[in-house]
Design an enzyme around this catalytic site. Structure first.
Site, short mmCIF file in Angstrom:
data_model
loop_
_atom_site.label_atom_id
_atom_site.label_comp_id
_atom_site.label_asym_id
_atom_site.label_seq_id
_atom_site.Cartn_x
_atom_site.Cartn_y
_atom_site.Cartn_z
N CYS A 80 -12.80 6.44 -44.89
CA CYS A 80 -12.08 7.70 -44.68
C CYS A 80 -13.01 8.89 -44.89
O CYS A 80 -13.76 8.95 -45.86
CB CYS A 80 -10.90 7.79 -45.65
SG CYS A 80 -9.99 9.35 -45.57
N CYS A 117 -5.98 7.66 -36.44
CA CYS A 117 -7.21 7.68 -37.24
C CYS A 117 -8.43 7.42 -36.35
O CYS A 117 -8.53 6.38 -35.71
CB CYS A 117 -7.15 6.64 -38.35
SG CYS A 117 -8.63 6.61 -39.39
N CYS A 163 -10.34 13.86 -43.07
CA CYS A 163 -9.97 14.85 -42.05
C CYS A 163 -8.51 15.27 -42.14
O CYS A 163 -8.15 16.38 -41.73
CB CYS A 163 -10.29 14.33 -40.66
SG CYS A 163 -9.23 12.94 -40.13
N CYS A 218 0.84 -1.20 0.00
CA CYS A 218 0.00 0.00 0.00
C CYS A 218 0.88 1.25 0.00
O CYS A 218 1.74 1.41 0.87
CB CYS A 218 -0.91 0.01 1.22
SG CYS A 218 -1.91 1.53 1.35
#
Length: 501
Positions: A443, A486, A446, A235
């Protein structure tokens, strides 16, 4: 792999869905489909979700009242998403939904598990009521929040997060400590849980103040119904020195406390390892010398998630102060996978049980850990964000994958990816290039691939007035940056490698 496997819905298609409690969309749908199905899409489980849908598209002649009552009206394309599942994905499936979950049965150090999914030691497994609801939902077991005799006083606030563009949490920081119930109260919880849910596995996470107390807690947990002991040696949030991750940095202490726990109980013992080290092998070796039956990896990573630029205080701010804390969530998965792989690839630990955690949000995340050697998986941050209900998709997604691939058990899957991973890049083949391939039907023009290749790659993409990217193979090195940026999944790797000139 069947290329239809890529034909799936993703989060981007339902980005504004909030996976509501008592979802309004379900209330107006005669088939009560939207809420659960959208959750499955969000949790990378669209194939199993499609398999569960009726053969005929129930949304075909519907005027989509579900979209009108959505808490974000007009922003979630519910009808379109369900229609795509029914008409595009379901016909591509090669098998039906499996009739049972027998493929998921496994074990943790010899203790039977109905499936590999466990709650990890944290707030999500800290009361009787919470564990009971989780067990009813379908979780195989829980690592109960760490039992100790420390005087716990938590800070407020104690969480902070890094969020993605859609508002979901990608990285989560906590400065929370251990169970604030007394040892006696926690033992009562164990007894009640075991009486009501005898087939569920209770993992008792413990932390002692000294060597003697580590043994006492292990013995006490066994006497009160625990099935497995997990030693919290890691921890990162303990306020006193010499505890938590301070122990995990010292192999001698890991060995000593593991040995004492083993000597004082007859249960399997897991050593929960800290990732705040260069390598977990010294700690793993020490745990094995102490008699550990397995390891749990990883605990949270020490972190600072951000600083308020006006108050100059790091998050979370506790009365104007902050501290480094444990980082979890999907963002830490790469680190967790690396440490699990490091252990599983060591031939000395071939039969060692690894209970893996660190960024598991979907069944695919869990599968990746299993493919790299994990025998069970533990989840917290995803439950904190989406609730115990995610177990439905964890189980159905993994179960469908197993059936589709023809695997007979998780033993057939465990470790299959280990041979593909090298500790260095020296062994990788470097004489060929795998070009990207553009799908101009998907596509949208862009130009993001062009921008990234120009300014972050090798200037191998031409982007003209027709707004169609074209590859210049004489410059492309096959780095695949264009594929990663993409948003429309319109670029894929080519099928054949090309030898370098």
């Amino acid at each position: 792999m069947n290329m239809n496997y890529y034909n799936e819905l993703t989060r981007s298609e339902i980005l504004y869905c909030l996976m509501c409690q008592d979802a309004p969309c379900d209330k107006v749908c005669p088939h009560a489909l939207p809420g659960k199905t959208l959750q499955s899409i969000w949790l990378s489980n669209s194939r199993a979700a499609a398999a569960a849908l009726p053969d005929d598209n129930p949304c075909k002649d519907c005027d989509a009242p579900c979209e009108k009552v959505c808490v974000r009206p007009g922003k979630v394309s519910i009808k379109r998403s369900l229609t795509k599942l029914c008409e595009e994905i379901k016909p591509s499936l090669e098998i039906s939904q499996p009739s049972d979950e027998g493929l998921l049965r496994t074990e943790i150090c010899g203790v039977p598990l109905e499936n590999p999914f466990l709650l990890s030691s944290s707030v999500v497994a800290s009361t009787y009521e919470m564990c009971a609801r989780a067990f009813e939902a379908g979780w195989a077991g829980a690592a109960f929040k760490t039992i100790c005799s420390f005087d716990i006083h938590e800070a407020s606030p104690r969480f902070s997060a890094i969020k993605g563009a859609g508002g979901d949490i990608t990285g989560f920081k906590n400065i929370e400590q251990l169970s604030n119930h007394s040892v006696a109260e926690n033992m009562e919880i164990f007894r009640r849980l075991k009486a009501k849910y005898p087939a569920k596995v209770i993992i008792a996470s413990i932390m002692g103040k000294d060597a003697e107390e580590w043994g006492e807690l292990a013995k006490l947990c066994e006497e009160n119904g625990a099935d497995v002991i997990e030693l919290n040696l890691s921890c990162p949030n303990m306020s006193e020195e010499g505890y938590g991750s301070d122990i995990g940095h010292v192999p001698a202490l890991v060995e000593e406390y593991t040995r004492i726990a083993k000597e004082n109980c007859h249960l399997p013992v897991l050593a929960k390892l800290t990732p705040n080290v260069e390598s977990v092998i010294p700690q793993t070796e020490a745990a094995i010398r102490g008699g550990a039956d397995g390891v749990a990896a990883i605990n949270t990573i020490k972190s600072i998630t951000g600083v308020n630029i006006h108050t100059y205080v790091a998050a979370p701010s506790v009365a104007g102060k902050s501290a480094s804390g444990g980082y979890s969530g999907n963002a830490v998965k790469p680190v967790a996978l690396r440490f699990v792989t490091e252990i599983a690839q060591d031939i000395k630990y071939k039969n060692l049980h690894i209970s893996a955690m660190g960024g598991i949000e979907t069944w695919r995340d869990a599968l990746e850990f299993i493919l790299l050697g994990a025998g069970s998986v533990q989840v917290t941050t995803s439950v904190m964000q989406y609730g115990y209900r995610i177990i439905d998709d964890l189980k159905s997604g993994l179960n469908y994958y197993m059936a589709e691939k023809g695997f007979r058990s998780l033993d057939d899957v465990r470790g299959l990816a280990l041979e593909t991973v090298s500790d260095t890049t020296n062994e990788l083949e470097r004489d060929t290039v795998l070009f990207p391939r553009f799908n101009h039907d998907k596509c949208i023009g862009c130009g993001r691939c062009y921008i990234s290749c120009m300014d972050g790659g090798h200037q191998a993409i031409v982007f003209g007035k027709d707004r169609r990217p074209k590859l210049d193979g004489s410059k492309c090195v096959g780095c695949h940056l264009c594929i990663l940026v993409c948003h429309e999944d319109a670029i894929r790797p080519a099928k054949k490698r090309v030898r370098k000139h």
